[in-house]
Design a protein around this motif. Sequence first.
Motif, PDB file in Angstrom:
ATOM      1  N   ALA A 148       1.270  -5.116 -10.977  1.00 25.83           N
ATOM      2  CA  ALA A 148       0.015  -3.705 -10.969  1.00 25.83           C
ATOM      3  C   ALA A 148       0.573  -2.707 -10.479  1.00 25.83           C
ATOM      4  O   ALA A 148       0.550  -2.953  -9.215  1.00 25.83           O
ATOM      5  CB  ALA A 148      -1.094  -4.174 -11.788  1.00 25.83           C
ATOM      6  N   TYR A 149       0.677  -1.595 -10.911  1.00 26.30           N
ATOM      7  CA  TYR A 149       0.692  -0.059  -9.736  1.00 26.30           C
ATOM      8  C   TYR A 149      -0.860   0.684 -10.264  1.00 26.30           C
ATOM      9  O   TYR A 149      -0.751   0.703 -11.106  1.00 26.30           O
ATOM     10  CB  TYR A 149       1.437   0.444  -9.963  1.00 26.30           C
ATOM     11  N   ILE A 150      -1.211   0.886  -9.097  1.00 26.41           N
ATOM     12  CA  ILE A 150      -2.569   1.168  -9.128  1.00 26.41           C
ATOM     13  C   ILE A 150      -2.199   2.672  -9.253  1.00 26.41           C
ATOM     14  O   ILE A 150      -2.161   3.484  -8.511  1.00 26.41           O
ATOM     15  CB  ILE A 150      -3.516   0.815  -8.518  1.00 26.41           C
ATOM     16  N   VAL A 151      -2.501   2.935 -10.752  1.00 23.31           N
ATOM     17  CA  VAL A 151      -2.406   4.942 -10.783  1.00 23.31           C
ATOM     18  C   VAL A 151      -4.309   5.724  -9.951  1.00 23.31           C
ATOM     19  O   VAL A 151      -3.894   6.745  -9.442  1.00 23.31           O
ATOM     20  CB  VAL A 151      -2.537   5.143 -12.636  1.00 23.31           C
ATOM     21  N   GLU A 152      -5.036   5.424 -10.818  1.00 24.93           N
ATOM     22  CA  GLU A 152      -6.856   5.408 -10.283  1.00 24.93           C
ATOM     23  C   GLU A 152      -7.058   4.396  -9.806  1.00 24.93           C
ATOM     24  O   GLU A 152      -7.135   3.089 -10.940  1.00 24.93           O
ATOM     25  CB  GLU A 152      -7.464   6.165 -10.894  1.00 24.93           C
TER      26      GLU A 152
ATOM     27  N   ASP B 259      -1.370   1.716  -4.943  1.00 21.20           N
ATOM     28  CA  ASP B 259      -0.973   0.187  -4.200  1.00 21.20           C
ATOM     29  C   ASP B 259       0.073  -0.335  -5.598  1.00 21.20           C
ATOM     30  O   ASP B 259      -0.221  -0.270  -6.628  1.00 21.20           O
ATOM     31  CB  ASP B 259      -2.327  -0.381  -3.706  1.00 21.20           C
ATOM     32  N   LEU B 260       0.792  -1.655  -5.075  1.00 14.80           N
ATOM     33  CA  LEU B 260       1.357  -2.214  -5.512  1.00 14.80           C
ATOM     34  C   LEU B 260       1.153  -3.268  -5.805  1.00 14.80           C
ATOM     35  O   LEU B 260       0.772  -3.775  -4.684  1.00 14.80           O
ATOM     36  CB  LEU B 260       2.871  -1.939  -5.687  1.00 14.80           C
ATOM     37  N   VAL B 261       0.595  -3.753  -7.022  1.00 12.41           N
ATOM     38  CA  VAL B 261      -0.033  -5.513  -6.243  1.00 12.41           C
ATOM     39  C   VAL B 261       0.055  -6.790  -7.795  1.00 12.41           C
ATOM     40  O   VAL B 261       0.659  -6.314  -8.864  1.00 12.41           O
ATOM     41  CB  VAL B 261      -1.535  -5.318  -6.869  1.00 12.41           C
ATOM     42  N   VAL B 262       0.195  -7.801  -7.093  1.00 14.25           N
ATOM     43  CA  VAL B 262       1.103  -8.914  -7.566  1.00 14.25           C
ATOM     44  C   VAL B 262      -0.342  -9.985  -7.758  1.00 14.25           C
ATOM     45  O   VAL B 262      -0.779 -10.781  -6.211  1.00 14.25           O
ATOM     46  CB  VAL B 262       2.073  -9.398  -6.743  1.00 14.25           C
ATOM     47  N   PHE B 263      -0.414 -10.489  -8.757  1.00 15.89           N
ATOM     48  CA  PHE B 263      -1.850 -10.948  -9.169  1.00 15.89           C
ATOM     49  C   PHE B 263      -0.740 -12.480  -9.241  1.00 15.89           C
ATOM     50  O   PHE B 263      -0.634 -12.621 -10.599  1.00 15.89           O
ATOM     51  CB  PHE B 263      -3.041 -10.150 -10.036  1.00 15.89           C
ATOM     52  N   PRO B 264      -0.966 -13.344  -8.858  1.00 19.35           N
ATOM     53  CA  PRO B 264      -0.691 -14.684  -9.199  1.00 19.35           C
ATOM     54  C   PRO B 264      -0.554 -15.953  -9.813  1.00 19.35           C
ATOM     55  O   PRO B 264      -2.111 -14.866 -10.273  1.00 19.35           O
ATOM     56  CB  PRO B 264      -0.372 -15.637  -7.627  1.00 19.35           C
ATOM     57  N   ASN B 265      -0.144 -16.317 -10.619  1.00 19.28           N
ATOM     58  CA  ASN B 265      -0.259 -16.814 -11.882  1.00 19.28           C
ATOM     59  C   ASN B 265      -1.171 -18.349 -11.130  1.00 19.28           C
ATOM     60  O   ASN B 265      -1.234 -18.596 -10.533  1.00 19.28           O
ATOM     61  CB  ASN B 265       0.950 -17.242 -13.186  1.00 19.28           C
ATOM     62  N   GLY B 266      -2.517 -18.198 -12.093  1.00 17.69           N
ATOM     63  CA  GLY B 266      -3.219 -19.183 -12.051  1.00 17.69           C
ATOM     64  C   GLY B 266      -4.790 -18.573 -11.254  1.00 17.69           C
ATOM     65  O   GLY B 266      -5.721 -19.607 -11.302  1.00 17.69           O
ATOM     66  N   TYR B 267      -4.310 -17.849 -10.358  1.00 16.45           N
ATOM     67  CA  TYR B 267      -5.309 -16.722  -9.561  1.00 16.45           C
ATOM     68  C   TYR B 267      -7.228 -16.730 -10.369  1.00 16.45           C
ATOM     69  O   TYR B 267      -7.140 -16.148 -12.123  1.00 16.45           O
ATOM     70  CB  TYR B 267      -4.792 -15.726  -9.407  1.00 16.45           C
ATOM     71  N   LYS B 268      -8.078 -17.135 -10.188  1.00 15.73           N
ATOM     72  CA  LYS B 268      -9.543 -17.246 -10.914  1.00 15.73           C
ATOM     73  C   LYS B 268     -10.190 -16.205  -9.394  1.00 15.73           C
ATOM     74  O   LYS B 268     -10.083 -17.201  -8.668  1.00 15.73           O
ATOM     75  CB  LYS B 268      -9.689 -18.101 -10.997  1.00 15.73           C
ATOM     76  N   GLY B 269     -10.554 -15.322  -9.962  1.00 11.49           N
ATOM     77  CA  GLY B 269     -11.501 -14.636  -9.856  1.00 11.49           C
ATOM     78  C   GLY B 269     -12.334 -13.849  -9.691  1.00 11.49           C
ATOM     79  O   GLY B 269     -12.636 -13.875 -11.514  1.00 11.49           O
TER      80      GLY B 269
ATOM     81  N   SER C 275       0.666  -0.967   0.363  1.00 13.23           N
ATOM     82  CA  SER C 275      -0.298  -0.223  -0.161  1.00 13.23           C
ATOM     83  C   SER C 275       0.881   1.450  -0.255  1.00 13.23           C
ATOM     84  O   SER C 275       0.245   2.007   0.089  1.00 13.23           O
ATOM     85  CB  SER C 275      -0.832  -0.073   1.182  1.00 13.23           C
ATOM     86  N   ASN C 276       2.441   0.844   0.429  1.00 14.85           N
ATOM     87  CA  ASN C 276       3.014   2.347  -0.433  1.00 14.85           C
ATOM     88  C   ASN C 276       4.051   2.024  -0.281  1.00 14.85           C
ATOM     89  O   ASN C 276       5.413   2.858  -0.060  1.00 14.85           O
ATOM     90  CB  ASN C 276       3.094   2.939   1.273  1.00 14.85           C
ATOM     91  N   PRO C 277       4.628   1.351  -1.784  1.00 18.33           N
ATOM     92  CA  PRO C 277       5.437   1.681  -2.607  1.00 18.33           C
ATOM     93  C   PRO C 277       6.576   2.556  -2.350  1.00 18.33           C
ATOM     94  O   PRO C 277       5.927   3.530  -2.690  1.00 18.33           O
ATOM     95  CB  PRO C 277       5.191   0.499  -3.691  1.00 18.33           C
ATOM     96  N   SER C 278       8.043   2.627  -2.119  1.00 23.52           N
ATOM     97  CA  SER C 278       8.371   3.078  -2.188  1.00 23.52           C
ATOM     98  C   SER C 278       8.854   3.687  -3.817  1.00 23.52           C
ATOM     99  O   SER C 278       9.013   3.534  -4.331  1.00 23.52           O
ATOM    100  CB  SER C 278       9.985   3.170  -1.149  1.00 23.52           C
ATOM    101  N   GLU C 279       9.152   5.861  -3.474  1.00 19.12           N
ATOM    102  CA  GLU C 279      10.255   6.136  -4.944  1.00 19.12           C
ATOM    103  C   GLU C 279      10.766   5.144  -5.509  1.00 19.12           C
ATOM    104  O   GLU C 279      10.486   5.328  -6.430  1.00 19.12           O
ATOM    105  CB  GLU C 279      10.030   7.681  -5.614  1.00 19.12           C
TER     106      GLU C 279
END
Length: 115
Positions: free
Chosen positions: A43-47, A67-77, A8-12
């Motif tokens: 993914a980096y969420i811009v908006e 937020d910087l988000v990692v969606f794992p391979n195989g995730y279904k939702g 939720s708070n990745p550094s520059e």
Amino acid sequence: MKEITVDSNPSEATLKKLGVEHWPTWQKEVSVFPWAFVTTEVAYIVEGECVMTPNDGGSATTFKAGDLVVFPNGYKGTWEVKQPLKKRFKHQDGNFVKCALSRFKILKNRLKSKG
């Protein structure tokens, strides 16, 4: 199933090291739709703001602008886009064509920014 991770708070410095400014963008209006990841997507969420609910009955994950988000391979939702979404992303570890296309777009963006 592997879980989504959210920083939720990745550094520059982290964003710069990852090269986020060169990642392609994707946008989506407020909506709900199913999705299956065939790569690991960073993914980096811009908006915007979203909730992802896994098909296996696990806990939902909320993420939003910054937020910087990692969606794992195989995730279904199911995506629930609560506020219009704009993200920068890259694919890795998975479907060869998607990963290669992602690398190509990032390289193209890097070259364009130097020109």
